[in-house]
Design a protein around this motif. Structure first.
Motif, short mmCIF file in Angstrom:
data_model
loop_
_atom_site.label_atom_id
_atom_site.label_comp_id
_atom_site.label_asym_id
_atom_site.label_seq_id
_atom_site.Cartn_x
_atom_site.Cartn_y
_atom_site.Cartn_z
N SER A 1 0.72 -4.85 -6.64
CA SER A 1 1.42 -6.13 -6.46
C SER A 1 2.69 -6.27 -6.98
O SER A 1 2.96 -5.70 -8.05
N TRP B 1 6.89 2.25 -3.04
CA TRP B 1 5.55 2.43 -3.30
C TRP B 1 5.16 2.91 -1.71
O TRP B 1 4.50 3.77 -1.82
N GLN B 2 5.76 2.75 -0.71
CA GLN B 2 5.45 3.44 0.71
C GLN B 2 5.76 4.88 0.49
O GLN B 2 4.97 5.60 1.19
N ASN C 1 -3.15 4.29 0.13
CA ASN C 1 -3.68 3.18 0.25
C ASN C 1 -4.18 2.66 -0.93
O ASN C 1 -4.98 1.59 -1.03
N GLN C 2 -3.41 2.86 -2.25
CA GLN C 2 -3.76 2.13 -3.41
C GLN C 2 -2.65 0.82 -3.15
O GLN C 2 -1.67 0.80 -2.67
N THR C 3 -3.12 -0.02 -4.12
CA THR C 3 -2.43 -1.58 -4.04
C THR C 3 -1.28 -1.45 -5.25
O THR C 3 -1.81 -1.41 -6.39
N LYS D 1 0.36 9.20 -4.05
CA LYS D 1 -0.74 8.94 -4.84
C LYS D 1 -0.65 8.87 -6.23
O LYS D 1 0.13 9.56 -6.93
N SER E 1 -8.84 2.85 -3.23
CA SER E 1 -8.03 3.41 -2.41
C SER E 1 -8.10 2.80 -1.08
O SER E 1 -7.95 3.58 0.11
N CYS E 2 -8.63 1.54 -0.94
CA CYS E 2 -9.06 1.08 0.35
C CYS E 2 -9.04 -0.60 0.19
O CYS E 2 -8.74 -0.89 -1.05
N LYS F 1 0.85 -1.21 -0.07
CA LYS F 1 -0.06 0.14 0.06
C LYS F 1 0.70 1.34 -0.07
O LYS F 1 1.97 1.41 0.54
N ASN F 2 0.67 2.10 -0.79
CA ASN F 2 1.15 3.50 -0.82
C ASN F 2 0.42 4.55 0.12
O ASN F 2 -0.54 4.01 0.97
N GLN F 3 0.78 5.61 0.23
CA GLN F 3 0.17 6.69 1.15
C GLN F 3 -1.29 6.97 1.23
O GLN F 3 -1.94 7.45 2.08
#
Length: 251
Positions: free
Chosen positions: A32, A59-60, A28-30, A64, A250-251, A24-26
């Motif tokens: 993989s 990614w962290q 909260n997008q995924t 966005k 985003s969740c 997840k990034n800041q």
């Protein structure tokens, strides 16, 4: 969006040279990531772990992703940076000389999936039927593409695991980067060849059709690959766009 990641050593290998995860990034997008360290080469597990750790850290730090173009550019740039890290580590450490890894990195943006890909790990989209959406960067796939052998012959070819392209084996690399659409009810599978070398596309489709949780399906797929020999590490990520969901990723 539902999601599940699983990796398994298999029944034969002494260690797991696969790596990956769902990050997840800041916002909260995924993202993989799946990487399969090159079997038969030194330090395949080191190569795949470098890729996993690098993408997780990058990614962290990302706030966005707001467009397909931005996602494609982010993946392309970071594939190149990851390639440099693996290549430079191998150059600096003689025991790692020649190591490499496949990689698939995907970003999920509402009803789009942005994919970056090198090697013979695969992505599949399930929408009533299963479709492979990545093209293997392998010798046998090139022979199939040019009409020299059939798909059936490729499955049993003695050089089926020879890659034409892998991350970290050269100073520069050109990944496949593209975007596909998906919609409510679809499922998305990302996996290493430890799964696809053992479980046929028709059997994969059968598992993906089942009305079970992603965890149950993932565990069944790993168990099936192990039942059929489990000679390689097996890693997969399963994601689902639930029917009736309005695509808030985003969740």
């Amino acid at each position: 969006m539902k999601q599940f990641f699983l990796t398994d050593q298999g029944k034969v290998r002494e260690q797991n040279e696969d790596a990956g995860g769902l990050f997840k990034n800041q916002a909260n997008q995924t993202l993989s990531v799946i990487a399969d360290g090159m079997g038969g080469h030194k330090a395949g597990d080191v190569a795949s772990e470098i890729v996993q750790s690098f993408f997780l850290a990058q990614w962290q730090e990302n706030e966005k992703i707001t467009s397909i173009e931005q996602a494609e550019e982010w993946l392309d740039a970071n594939i190149h940076l990851a390639n440099q890290k693996v290549y430079q580590h191998a150059e600096a450490n003689p025991e790692c000389k020649g190591m490499g890894t496949t990689v698939i990195a995907t970003i999920f943006l509402d009803d789009q999936i942005v994919v970056a890909h090198i090697g013979d790990s695969r992505c599949y989209l399930f929408n009533q039927h299963l479709e492979q959406i990545t093209e293997d960067h392998s010798l046998v796939n090139e022979l199939v593409r040019t009409g020299e052998i059939s798909k059936k012959q490729a499955d049993i070819h003695p050089q089926k695991n020879v890659l034409m392209k892998a991350l970290g084996t050269a100073e520069s690399i050109t990944p496949d980067v593209f975007t596909i659409q998906w919609q409510p009810g679809d499922r998305f599978l990302i996996c290493t060849d430890g799964l696809t070398d053992k479980v046929s596309d028709s059997e994969l489709e059968s598992f993906m059709t089942e009305e079970k949780s992603l965890q149950e399906i993932a565990e069944q797929l790993v168990n099936r690959a192990n039942e059929l020999g489990g000679e390689d590490n097996i890693t997969l990520a399963l994601l689902e766009y639930p029917a009736g969901e309005e695509g808030d990723f985003s969740c």
